[in-house]
Write an enzyme that holds these catalytic residues in place. Sequence first.
Site, PDB file in Angstrom:
ATOM      1  N   ASP A 158     -27.006  33.272  18.016  1.00  0.00           N
ATOM      2  CA  ASP A 158     -26.536  33.820  19.448  1.00  0.00           C
ATOM      3  C   ASP A 158     -25.626  32.685  20.070  1.00  0.00           C
ATOM      4  O   ASP A 158     -25.699  32.511  21.275  1.00  0.00           O
ATOM      5  CB  ASP A 158     -27.993  33.724  20.296  1.00  0.00           C
ATOM      6  CG  ASP A 158     -28.787  34.840  19.770  1.00  0.00           C
ATOM      7  OD1 ASP A 158     -28.575  35.900  19.374  1.00  0.00           O
ATOM      8  OD2 ASP A 158     -30.137  34.886  20.137  1.00  0.00           O
ATOM      9  N   GLY A 187     -28.081  40.539  16.457  1.00  0.00           N
ATOM     10  CA  GLY A 187     -27.565  41.176  17.866  1.00  0.00           C
ATOM     11  C   GLY A 187     -26.340  40.338  18.180  1.00  0.00           C
ATOM     12  O   GLY A 187     -26.309  39.402  18.817  1.00  0.00           O
ATOM     13  N   HIS A 188     -25.398  41.449  17.916  1.00  0.00           N
ATOM     14  CA  HIS A 188     -23.853  40.516  18.382  1.00  0.00           C
ATOM     15  C   HIS A 188     -23.292  41.435  19.549  1.00  0.00           C
ATOM     16  O   HIS A 188     -23.420  42.647  19.496  1.00  0.00           O
ATOM     17  CB  HIS A 188     -22.929  40.722  17.365  1.00  0.00           C
ATOM     18  CG  HIS A 188     -23.331  39.888  16.166  1.00  0.00           C
ATOM     19  ND1 HIS A 188     -22.924  40.289  14.924  1.00  0.00           N
ATOM     20  CD2 HIS A 188     -24.470  39.140  15.999  1.00  0.00           C
ATOM     21  CE1 HIS A 188     -23.460  39.047  14.058  1.00  0.00           C
ATOM     22  NE2 HIS A 188     -24.314  38.573  14.809  1.00  0.00           N
ATOM     23  N   GLN A 239     -26.721  35.325  12.538  1.00  0.00           N
ATOM     24  CA  GLN A 239     -27.798  34.064  12.618  1.00  0.00           C
ATOM     25  C   GLN A 239     -26.846  32.788  12.685  1.00  0.00           C
ATOM     26  O   GLN A 239     -25.661  32.805  13.046  1.00  0.00           O
ATOM     27  CB  GLN A 239     -28.753  34.172  11.441  1.00  0.00           C
ATOM     28  CG  GLN A 239     -29.859  35.434  11.796  1.00  0.00           C
ATOM     29  CD  GLN A 239     -29.333  36.514  11.137  1.00  0.00           C
ATOM     30  OE1 GLN A 239     -28.904  36.745   9.993  1.00  0.00           O
ATOM     31  NE2 GLN A 239     -29.642  37.829  11.967  1.00  0.00           N
ATOM     32  N   LYS A 265     -20.843  34.776  18.269  1.00  0.00           N
ATOM     33  CA  LYS A 265     -20.127  35.061  17.141  1.00  0.00           C
ATOM     34  C   LYS A 265     -19.225  36.474  17.522  1.00  0.00           C
ATOM     35  O   LYS A 265     -18.144  36.277  17.066  1.00  0.00           O
ATOM     36  CB  LYS A 265     -21.028  35.156  16.038  1.00  0.00           C
ATOM     37  CG  LYS A 265     -21.656  33.970  15.687  1.00  0.00           C
ATOM     38  CD  LYS A 265     -22.764  33.940  14.367  1.00  0.00           C
ATOM     39  CE  LYS A 265     -23.857  34.775  14.631  1.00  0.00           C
ATOM     40  NZ  LYS A 265     -24.843  34.279  15.741  1.00  0.00           N
TER      41      LYS A 265
HETATM   42  P1  GDP Z   1     -24.032  36.436  18.791  1.00  0.00           P
HETATM   43  O1  GDP Z   1     -25.499  36.706  18.111  1.00  0.00           O
HETATM   44  O2  GDP Z   1     -23.660  34.979  18.170  1.00  0.00           O
HETATM   45  O3  GDP Z   1     -22.866  37.229  18.461  1.00  0.00           O
HETATM   46  O4  GDP Z   1     -24.241  36.307  20.342  1.00  0.00           O
HETATM   47  P2  GDP Z   1     -25.018  37.034  21.237  1.00  0.00           P
HETATM   48  O5  GDP Z   1     -24.190  38.264  21.599  1.00  0.00           O
HETATM   49  O6  GDP Z   1     -26.532  37.381  20.803  1.00  0.00           O
HETATM   50  O7  GDP Z   1     -25.203  36.225  22.561  1.00  0.00           O
HETATM   51  C1  GDP Z   1     -24.059  35.730  22.984  1.00  0.00           C
HETATM   52  C2  GDP Z   1     -24.015  36.390  24.525  1.00  0.00           C
HETATM   53  O8  GDP Z   1     -23.187  35.501  25.312  1.00  0.00           O
HETATM   54  C3  GDP Z   1     -23.798  37.580  24.745  1.00  0.00           C
HETATM   55  O9  GDP Z   1     -24.249  38.237  25.882  1.00  0.00           O
HETATM   56  C4  GDP Z   1     -22.122  37.449  25.216  1.00  0.00           C
HETATM   57  O10 GDP Z   1     -21.770  38.232  25.878  1.00  0.00           O
HETATM   58  C5  GDP Z   1     -22.150  36.109  25.913  1.00  0.00           C
HETATM   59  N1  GDP Z   1     -21.023  35.218  25.885  1.00  0.00           N
HETATM   60  C6  GDP Z   1     -20.289  34.910  24.468  1.00  0.00           C
HETATM   61  N2  GDP Z   1     -19.469  33.911  24.904  1.00  0.00           N
HETATM   62  C7  GDP Z   1     -19.596  33.575  26.500  1.00  0.00           C
HETATM   63  C8  GDP Z   1     -19.323  32.376  27.055  1.00  0.00           C
HETATM   64  O11 GDP Z   1     -18.205  31.742  26.704  1.00  0.00           O
HETATM   65  N3  GDP Z   1     -19.493  32.464  28.267  1.00  0.00           N
HETATM   66  C9  GDP Z   1     -20.653  33.368  28.817  1.00  0.00           C
HETATM   67  N4  GDP Z   1     -21.169  33.257  30.233  1.00  0.00           N
HETATM   68  N5  GDP Z   1     -21.149  34.255  28.042  1.00  0.00           N
HETATM   69  C10 GDP Z   1     -20.698  34.477  26.760  1.00  0.00           C
HETATM   70  P1  IMO Z   2     -27.590  36.537  15.845  1.00  0.00           P
HETATM   71  O1  IMO Z   2     -26.874  37.237  14.542  1.00  0.00           O
HETATM   72  C1  IMO Z   2     -31.084  34.166  16.991  1.00  0.00           C
HETATM   73  C2  IMO Z   2     -34.650  34.107  14.159  1.00  0.00           C
HETATM   74  C3  IMO Z   2     -35.885  34.865  14.738  1.00  0.00           C
HETATM   75  C4  IMO Z   2     -36.841  33.871  13.911  1.00  0.00           C
HETATM   76  C5  IMO Z   2     -36.085  33.805  12.692  1.00  0.00           C
HETATM   77  C6  IMO Z   2     -36.805  34.681  11.579  1.00  0.00           C
HETATM   78  O2  IMO Z   2     -27.744  37.477  16.739  1.00  0.00           O
HETATM   79  O3  IMO Z   2     -27.231  35.230  16.119  1.00  0.00           O
HETATM   80  P2  IMO Z   2     -36.134  37.200  11.178  1.00  0.00           P
HETATM   81  O4  IMO Z   2     -36.174  38.366  11.695  1.00  0.00           O
HETATM   82  O5  IMO Z   2     -34.558  36.921  10.700  1.00  0.00           O
HETATM   83  O6  IMO Z   2     -36.995  37.034   9.693  1.00  0.00           O
HETATM   84  O7  IMO Z   2     -36.478  35.990  11.967  1.00  0.00           O
HETATM   85  O8  IMO Z   2     -34.891  33.720  12.980  1.00  0.00           O
HETATM   86  N1  IMO Z   2     -33.345  35.235  14.405  1.00  0.00           N
HETATM   87  C7  IMO Z   2     -32.333  34.918  15.201  1.00  0.00           C
HETATM   88  N2  IMO Z   2     -32.224  33.919  16.226  1.00  0.00           N
HETATM   89  N3  IMO Z   2     -30.040  34.963  16.570  1.00  0.00           N
HETATM   90  C8  IMO Z   2     -30.231  36.002  15.438  1.00  0.00           C
HETATM   91  O9  IMO Z   2     -29.136  36.627  15.330  1.00  0.00           O
HETATM   92  C9  IMO Z   2     -31.397  35.711  14.756  1.00  0.00           C
HETATM   93  N4  IMO Z   2     -31.976  36.600  13.703  1.00  0.00           N
HETATM   94  C10 IMO Z   2     -32.957  35.922  13.133  1.00  0.00           C
HETATM   95  O10 IMO Z   2     -35.909  34.855  16.080  1.00  0.00           O
HETATM   96  O11 IMO Z   2     -36.904  32.766  14.528  1.00  0.00           O
HETATM   97 MG    MG Z   3     -27.217  37.551  18.884  1.00  0.00          MG
END
Ligand code: GDP
Ligand code: IMO
Ligand code: MG
Length: 458
Positions: free
Chosen positions: A12, A39-40, A232, A15
């Site tokens: 998170d 979850g991207h 991840q 990416k």
């Molecule tokens: P990922 O799993 O690495 O793709 O990241 P996620 O989408 O799970 O979580 C990142 C969250 O932060 C999302 O809701 C993005 O829209 C948001 N986000 C990404 N970059 C920034 C930033 O520079 N500032 C803020 N405020 N939000 C961001």
């Molecule tokens: P993105 O791609 C954050 C964490 C889970 C748990 C551990 C193992 O959005 O960054 P799993 O279901 O993979 O066997 O869970 O990994 N986890 C993540 N945490 N971002 C993710 O994906 C994750 N995918 C798995 O919360 O601790």
């Molecule tokens: Mg994510």
Amino acid sequence: MTVTIVGSQLGDEGKGGIVDLYGDDVDVVARYQGGDNAGHTVVHEGEEYKLSLVPSGAIRGKVGVLGNGCVVNPRTLFDEIDTLQERGLDPDVRIAERAHVILPFHRVLDGIEEELKSETDDEVGTTGRGIGPTYEDKAGRRGVRVGDLLDPDVLRERLEYVVPQKRAVVEDVYDLDVDELDDPDAFDVDAVFEEFREFGRRFEAEDMTVNAGAFLSATIDEGQNVMLEGAQGTIIDIDHGNYPYVTSSNPTAGGAATGTGLSPGVVGDGEVIGIVKAYLTRVGSGPLPTELGGVVGDTPGYDEQGEGENEELANYIREEGGEYGTVTGRPRRVGWLDLPMLRHSTRVSGFTGIAINHLDVLAGLDEVKVGHTYTLDGEELASMPATTEQWAKCEANFRSFDGWPEVDWADAAEEGYDALPENAKAYVEYIESELDTPAYAIGVGPGRGETIVREQPF
Ligand code: GDP
Ligand code: IMO
Ligand code: MG
């Protein structure tokens, strides 16, 4: 050439947003590991897209590939493709014939094992998507691969071996009655066969399956650009993370080669960009030496970890950053940036550049801290120790930075790096210098227009 996007922390880090940012120059975006645990988020033309399986490039019409290192739940995949189509997009997704399939019993077993571990507070806090059990079967040579769904005889043969074995595990190891589970059909060969054979027909009808390595190599030979999208992050990598509080794949850069079929030389010839959140978040259990307190409901493992202290600050950052899991909606635990963690990630993946996201979220704080080193048993450490038990004993030695004010971030992004508040620049330059790696991009908001771009990797 290739650009590989790697999470440098615990997932998170933003990416999806960086894949999107650099996506214009890309022809193909390939995921190399993980499944629908990811979850991207991509924000495009004011619309937010949350993707679990479809590679983030799909939002801009790029070809998406799910590499052989991924585990694919066809239910989620087709749901996601159908939803994107309803929103007016036409995602072109190819799936590696060698990728393993998440079957319904994998999810059930993920839940049963977490439940059992929770009796002793040992649960990982998985996303419940069946990721671990599917990789177990891959390593145990009893998995079902995407290519098998296209051949009814092979599919049936594989299921006839594995399904009764899983039924026996549920009944004889866990002492549960399959018929009393929520999804007893998950343990019925015919039911699984019918459903997954149908998925195979759709894969075939839509010509979705590929030999990923051959497909991607040919793409590169034609002079096209390929982005390798990690899911991840490094600290939940099964080899380089804090085992056992990890996912079951390799989000680090080495995984980009094994998980796509491109050679390490091809991946290493390209850029490897580490995605860094300006603070830390974690969903799930495990230590976090720079954790800020904050009672966040029943997040597993949380209660033992720093509850109470700095609770208000943690809650503030969580709300400002919208730090709730994309897949599960769970509140994310929050901590200060951890440099020993980032030194470890930078070494493991060999980042050629980094992207620092969420700088805007910290704006308005008087003071911003970072864990600069750790102390373990009286010794100062610059990087993470290898065992989780040692890591849990590490005490962070903090450095303090003066905070920076809230500004119009979209304006700042347009004007460029110099428009950032001085103290924010000092923070960025500290990270660059400690990691000896330049910041190619700086995120100051969720949208593409809220990112300062200093380097175009392609
Ligand atoms: P990922 O799993 O690495 O793709 O990241 P996620 O989408 O799970 O979580 C990142 C969250 O932060 C999302 O809701 C993005 O829209 C948001 N986000 C990404 N970059 C920034 C930033 O520079 N500032 C803020 N405020 N939000 C961001
Ligand atoms: P993105 O791609 C954050 C964490 C889970 C748990 C551990 C193992 O959005 O960054 P799993 O279901 O993979 O066997 O869970 O990994 N986890 C993540 N945490 N971002 C993710 O994906 C994750 N995918 C798995 O919360 O601790
Ligand atoms: Mg994510």
